[in-house]
Design an enzyme around this catalytic site. Structure first.
Site, PDB file in Angstrom:
ATOM      1  N   HIS A   1      -7.953  -4.867  -1.005  1.00 17.46           N
ATOM      2  CA  HIS A   1      -6.746  -4.185  -0.550  1.00 17.46           C
ATOM      3  C   HIS A   1      -6.336  -4.718   0.822  1.00 17.46           C
ATOM      4  CE1 HIS A   1      -3.889  -0.836  -0.534  1.00 17.46           C
ATOM      5  NE2 HIS A   1      -4.157  -0.723   0.764  1.00 17.46           N
TER       6      HIS A   1
ATOM      7  N   SER B   1       0.831  -1.196   0.000  1.00 14.93           N
ATOM      8  CA  SER B   1       0.000   0.000   0.000  1.00 14.93           C
ATOM      9  C   SER B   1       0.875   1.260   0.000  1.00 14.93           C
ATOM     10  CB  SER B   1      -0.961  -0.045   1.195  1.00 14.93           C
ATOM     11  OG  SER B   1      -1.944   0.954   1.109  1.00 14.93           O
TER      12      SER B   1
ATOM     13  N   ASP C   1      -9.805  -3.759  -5.158  1.00 14.44           N
ATOM     14  CA  ASP C   1      -9.022  -2.733  -4.467  1.00 14.44           C
ATOM     15  C   ASP C   1      -9.203  -1.397  -5.188  1.00 14.44           C
ATOM     16  OD1 ASP C   1      -7.127  -1.169  -3.167  1.00 14.44           O
ATOM     17  OD2 ASP C   1      -5.410  -2.371  -3.799  1.00 14.44           O
TER      18      ASP C   1
END
Length: 273
Positions: A241, A118, A211
């Site tokens: 995600h 991320s 995501d």
């Protein structure tokens, strides 16, 4: 939108009943350049290839403890040493502070690879861009898991997957504003919009179907490949995600995706010390 409470976000800890992760030969906390807190995971007494790891958390939260199990699992499954970085976080330390920190650790530790999930994937590749532009030594590989690459949040998946899949568009807008308070700065601070991506390390990019950041990760993989970078890119079907963070405990699909990721990391790092 209702703004998140930062102190509440940062106080969240892994559940007490969550498995700790594999026992390793050594796990040491130490200090790196500029006094940065580091955690070094060693699966064996003998040296293994070193991977620097930058945790996710939207630039504003998470730390060495939230990602401890993930780092243990990477070290154990991939037969690598992992050096996790407790970089400075926004809003107290906005762009480019955390990039400075990760780049400093790459210079200092000279790892085989840099990895991140991320926001950590964003920091990993931005640190590589920083070193490349300065003509400095780069890691041989970068490993980017559901990375943020477009701070303008202009990709269709932000709308398509930005509600109901765990990473909401309004939260993304909030964390990006903490990291880059001036909207005019966001395109220039986005790796997807870097003018030239030639000379970047071999790259593994894994994205997830559900995501909000999916499209920008996919687009970054395409741009790197077009620039002649060796890229292995996979979009994991059915996943959301943050699947790298403990979803293997509840989802067989996530566990299988972890196995694929670990196999790819082994391929990228084997024989490099």
């Amino acid at each position: 939108m209702t703004l998140p409470d930062l102190s509440t976000l940062r106080s969240r800890r892994p559940p007490a009943d969550r498995p700790r992760g594999p026992e390793l030969a050594r796990v040491d906390d130490s200090e790196g350049p500029g006094g940065l807190r580091l955690r070094h995971y060693r699966p064996h007494a003998q040296a293994r290839p070193l991977v620097v790891f930058a945790h996710g958390g939207g630039f504003v939260m998470c730390d060495l403890d939230t990602h401890d199990r993930t780092c243990r699992r990477i070290a154990d499954a991939c037969d690598v040493e992992v050096l996790a970085v407790d970089y400075r976080r926004a809003p107290e330390h906005p762009y480019p502070a955390a990039i400075d920190d990760v780049a400093a650790v790459l210079r200092w530790a000279a790892p085989v690879a840099v990895a991140g999930d991320s926001a950590g994937g964003y920091l990993a590749t931005m640190a590589c861009l920083r070193l490349r532009d300065a003509g400095e030594r780069l890691p041989a590989a970068q490993i980017l898991i559901c990375p943020n690459t477009d701070l303008t949040l202009a990709r269709p998946s932000v709308v398509e997957k930005g509600t109901g899949f765990g990473l909401d568009a309004d939260f993304l807008e909030w964390v990006v504003a903490q990291w880059t308070p001036e909207p005019a700065d966001r395109a220039a601070a986005s790796p997807l919009f870097a003018g030239d991506l030639r000379g970047m390390p071999d790259t593994l990019i894994v994205t997830a179907e559900h995501d909000a950041l999916r499209d920008e990760g996919d687009a970054y993989a395409e741009r790197l490949a077009a620039a002649g970078v060796r890229v292995l890119h996979r979009q994991e079907p059915g996943l959301v995600h943050g699947f790298i963070q403990n979803m293997d405990l509840t989802s067989p699909a996530a566990a299988a995706a972890h196995d694929r990721l670990f196999a790819d990391i082994r391929t990228l790092t084997t024989g490099r010390v």
